[in-house]
Design a protein around this motif. Structure first.
Motif, PDB file in Angstrom:
ATOM      1  N   ALA A  42       0.811  -1.218   0.000  1.00 33.77           N
ATOM      2  CA  ALA A  42       0.000   0.000   0.000  1.00 33.77           C
ATOM      3  C   ALA A  42       0.839   1.260   0.000  1.00 33.77           C
ATOM      4  N   SER A  72      -0.197   8.277   5.831  1.00 29.19           N
ATOM      5  CA  SER A  72      -0.162   6.950   6.447  1.00 29.19           C
ATOM      6  C   SER A  72       0.358   7.027   7.876  1.00 29.19           C
ATOM      7  N   ILE A 124     -12.861  -7.249   4.325  1.00 21.45           N
ATOM      8  CA  ILE A 124     -11.947  -6.102   4.368  1.00 21.45           C
ATOM      9  C   ILE A 124     -10.759  -6.344   3.461  1.00 21.45           C
ATOM     10  N   THR A 125     -10.268  -7.586   3.418  1.00 26.27           N
ATOM     11  CA  THR A 125      -9.123  -7.901   2.553  1.00 26.27           C
ATOM     12  C   THR A 125      -9.467  -7.638   1.095  1.00 26.27           C
ATOM     13  N   GLN A 127     -11.837  -5.669  -0.082  1.00 28.41           N
ATOM     14  CA  GLN A 127     -12.025  -4.230  -0.271  1.00 28.41           C
ATOM     15  C   GLN A 127     -10.665  -3.539  -0.424  1.00 28.41           C
ATOM     16  N   TYR A 128      -9.714  -3.963   0.390  1.00 30.80           N
ATOM     17  CA  TYR A 128      -8.368  -3.392   0.318  1.00 30.80           C
ATOM     18  C   TYR A 128      -7.742  -3.677  -1.050  1.00 30.80           C
ATOM     19  N   ILE A 131      -9.137  -1.449  -3.731  1.00 28.66           N
ATOM     20  CA  ILE A 131      -8.622  -0.092  -3.690  1.00 28.66           C
ATOM     21  C   ILE A 131      -7.370   0.042  -4.557  1.00 28.66           C
ATOM     22  N   ILE A 162      -2.836  -6.012   7.203  1.00 26.57           N
ATOM     23  CA  ILE A 162      -3.937  -5.801   6.255  1.00 26.57           C
ATOM     24  C   ILE A 162      -4.835  -4.664   6.740  1.00 26.57           C
ATOM     25  N   ASP A 165      -3.040  -1.269   6.367  1.00 26.53           N
ATOM     26  CA  ASP A 165      -3.002  -0.793   4.987  1.00 26.53           C
ATOM     27  C   ASP A 165      -4.391  -0.364   4.507  1.00 26.53           C
ATOM     28  N   TYR A 166      -5.391  -1.125   4.906  1.00 30.91           N
ATOM     29  CA  TYR A 166      -6.776  -0.800   4.524  1.00 30.91           C
ATOM     30  C   TYR A 166      -7.169   0.577   5.061  1.00 30.91           C
ATOM     31  N   THR A 169      -5.599   3.493   3.174  1.00 33.04           N
ATOM     32  CA  THR A 169      -5.851   3.690   1.740  1.00 33.04           C
ATOM     33  C   THR A 169      -7.328   3.873   1.388  1.00 33.04           C
ATOM     34  N   ILE A 170      -8.254   3.465   2.244  1.00 38.64           N
ATOM     35  CA  ILE A 170      -9.674   3.558   1.923  1.00 38.64           C
ATOM     36  C   ILE A 170     -10.078   5.030   1.767  1.00 38.64           C
TER      37      ILE A 170
END
Length: 728
Positions: A42, A72, A124-125, A127-128, A131, A162, A165-166, A169-170
């Motif tokens: 990410a 981040s 969630i994985t 969705q990540y 992205i 995970i 990073d999610y 970046t979301i």
């Protein structure tokens, strides 16, 4: 064994072998794909590209959408409130699942195969992973690749990484990628300081920023509250918070501090960019893609016309305010201009600076006043009346109504036909016509909406009563301009829109509006309405726009409530362009306009500053366009003998002298009239049509008689009732 059975056995074996081979091949593809697929980083791989917005020429840049705002932070700096809220609401099995959902993937593949759009991952994985692929590709190949990456990430990357990073970046809306930027954009704090209610809001918004962010649309607030309560209850069910805390938090949304708006929305162009953004969202484009997908958006706005709209609006608001000794910031002019036949919005002025005041007055509904009479006229013609039908031009009290209906200044006209009723904006005649029609108010409302005068959800003033034609109904300038464009387009409506085309980063066209034409009224009726409205300009309350030197059909409008004028309009069109101008005052847009009335006028009439603004703008907008004549009137229903029922005239009013009144002291500036047609109460004789004597104006007259309507001198003081009254 029979021959048929032998063949059946062979076919079965062949199918079984083929299926086995497919399974082996499929497994091989999966294994090879799995081994050759790399997992994303990410902090290294996630990038966005600025989306640029252009004027209609596709070359001149109007503005741009969010350049990536992303900061981040490590997971340890993220509070438990946001981590627990996201897991509870988005993926409760996150800590134990493999990172993907087979059933969700099958549903996605089925939707794509049927021509549907790609949906977000169910974990969630997933969705990540989604992205990391900012593109509009709606393919099973892309979804298969995402599945492979999700499976690999789920096996090789720690869950904590995970989630980190999610959350970094979301997209949360407002140009904010990641929870740190979102915390600052929504609450002006760092992520580490998020409370449970604030974390629940951000978790709600990330599900669909355009649908839940209250800054996007006021209608989002109740939707956000519902989603927020779902998140709070989810946190209680997963024991992240106690039931007592959930009950307390669910009562209301946390407070939103005032956060400065991105400077890219500065000036009047901010209103245009927001309209473009909303139209793309309504068309189904993902907001993250809109903000960071590197798109090229070509709008319908004409650069020259847009500049003229800004110049004209500012010119006359300043002029009016200066003459009145008031602040121009409290007087608001709105302009909306639509191309006839295409629905393309050529120019729109919603205010001087979106950042200072984000209310777009061009899309804000306010009482349409007498500009609504055009719809009543169309409904009356459709119901069997003609332009030559005569109605009561004097004060009277409609049956079942305890309040007399009056004209501007209580002027008495006697019997008048619909042409004169329109160009002199005679309230009593339109109310008389409405009461003579079967279900008249309902038919007028239906006609207005069919033409494009959209009724806002819960919008006031649309009550179906005998006075509906006078314009208490609230309509936005944009919708009013589009409705009049339908009349100019021979009665065919085309939805107004501001986006012409969208291309992705590779130059491929990914969106064009689906323009659906729909007939609202017959061509002959639209021609008759246009003729009546052109008389408003030729000899009625809109004479000040004759300086455009081309055929114009339009209507003035002045809305009065309790002796206050709350909105003033001029809406008119040529064969090519329809433009609406509205003036309102105060933060609410409902304050009295009379304090800004032109020197010498007692009232802020639609025929003054609104009409002057209109013609000043249109002079530039129509520059270089050919002068086109309107079609002559069709005089629908002229062969029908339509005798309206007589309405009682209020005779107890003292009648002044019979001296003819002067028109220059009312709603229009003093002007020299040139060869204007005369229209009086007609006989039942078929009308004659006089050809135009010279370009660019078309002058078609109704038949004349020797009887003139009864007139009285207008009082010097305006008279209004507690009910909204439309006037010219």
């Amino acid at each position: 064994m029979t021959r048929g059975r032998k063949w059946a056995g062979r076919i079965f074996k062949s199918v079984a072998i083929l299926a086995a081979l497919c399974l082996v091949a499929g497994a091989a593809v999966v294994v090879i794909g799995y081994r050759t697929t790399s997992t994303p980083d990410a902090n290294k791989d996630f990038t966005t590209n600025t989306t640029f917005v252009y004027y209609g020429d596709g070359k001149s840049q109007l503005g741009s959408f969010a350049i990536q705002n992303r900061q981040s932070i490590p997971l340890k700096e993220m509070p438990d409130s946001i981590k627990q809220a996201v897991v509870s609401a988005e993926n409760r099995t996150f800590w134990t699942d493999p990172g993907f959902s087979i059933s969700g993937m099958i549903r996605a593949a089925w939707r794509i195969a049927r021509g549907g759009t790609l949906q977000g991952g169910s974990t969630i994985t997933q969705q990540y992973i989604k992205i990391m692929y900012l593109s509009q590709d709606q393919t099973i190949t892309r979804k298969f690749k995402e599945l492979l990456i999700a499976a690999k990430v789920g096996r090789t990357v720690p869950k904590e990484k995970i989630l980190e990073d999610y959350l970094n970046t979301i997209y949360f809306g407002r140009g904010a990628y990641g929870v740190q930027a979102a915390s600052q954009a929504y609450f002006d704090i760092d992520a580490k300081d998020l409370t449970v209610p604030q974390a629940a809001v951000l978790t709600s918004v990330l599900n669909n920023p355009s649908y839940f962010d209250p800054a996007v649309d006021d209608a989002n607030t109740p939707r956000l509250l519902e989603r927020y309560r779902y998140v709070i209850n989810s946190m209680a069910e997963t024991k992240a918070i106690t039931p007592a805390e959930a009950q307390k938090y669910a009562e209301k949304l946390p407070k939103f501090p005032k956060v400065s708006i991105n400077e890219r929305y500065g000036g009047s162009k901010g209103f245009l960019l927001k309209m473009v953004e909303r139209e793309l969202i309504n068309a189904g484009l993902d907001q993250g893609e809109i903000s960071g997908g590197g798109l090229k958006v070509i709008t319908t706005f004409d650069k020259s016309s847009q500049k003229a709209a800004e110049k004209s609006a500012k010119k006359y608001t300043k002029q009016a305010a200066k003459a009145a000794g008031k602040k121009s910031s409290n007087l608001h002019a709105a302009i909306a201009s639509v191309e006839v036949g295409t629905g393309e919005v050529l120019a729109l002025y919603g205010g001087p600076d979106y950042i200072k005041n984000s209310r777009n007055w061009a899309t804000t509904p306010r009482p349409a006043a007498s500009t609504f009479k055009a719809f009543a006229l169309a409904a009356g013609l459709k119901s069997g009346f003609s332009l030559l039908s005569r109605f009561n031009g004097n004060t009277f009290t409609p049956q079942g109504d305890g309040v007399p209906i009056r004209n501007e200044f209580s002027y008495q006209y006697g019997p008048v036909n619909l042409i004169k009723a329109t160009y002199d904006s005679i309230n009593t005649a339109f109310v008389d016509m409405t009461t003579q029609m079967d279900n008249g108010p309902k038919k007028i409302v239906k006609m207005a909406q069919a033409l494009g005068a959209v009724r806002p959800k819960g919008g006031p003033g649309w009550d179906e009563n005998s006075r509906i034609a006078l314009g208490s109904a609230e309509v936005s300038p944009l919708n009013q301009a589009n409705a009049y464009a339908s009349l100019a387009n021979d009665g065919v409506t085309v939805p107004a829109h501001v986006v012409r085309e969208v291309r992705d980063a590779k130059g491929r066209v990914i969106y064009k509006p689906k323009v659906v034409e729909k007939r609202a009224v017959s061509k002959d009726i639209s021609r008759d309405v246009t003729f009546a409205l052109s008389n408003v300009v030729e000899q009625g309350t809109g004479r000040s726009v004759q300086t455009l030197n081309r055929p114009v059909a339009g209507k003035t409008g002045t809305n009065g409530v309790n002796n206050d004028i709350t909105s003033a309009w001029f809406v008119a069109y040529t064969k090519q362009i329809s433009t609406a101008v509205m003036y309102v005052a105060g933060d609410s847009g409902n304050e009295d306009l009379d304090k800004y009335a032109r020197p010498g006028d007692s009232t802020f009439f639609g025929g003054t500053y609104p009409a002057l603004t209109w013609v000043d703008f249109m002079a530039k907008a129509t520059e270089g366009m050919p002068v086109k004549q309107f079609d002559p009137p069709a005089y629908v229903n002229r062969d029908k003998v339509v005798v309206p029922k007589p309405q009682p005239t209020r005779t107890q009013q003292t009648q002044p002298t019979t001296q003819a009144p002067t028109k220059t002291a009312t709603s229009t500036p003093t002007q020299t009239k040139t060869s204007q047609p005369t229209t009086q109460a007609p006989t039942t004789q078929a009308p004659t049509t006089q050809a135009p004597t010279k370009a660019p104006t078309t002058k078609t007259t109704a038949p004349q008689t020797t009887s003139a309507p009864t007139t009285t001198t207008k009082p010097k003081t305006k008279q209004t009732t507690s009910n909204a009254q439309g006037s010219g």
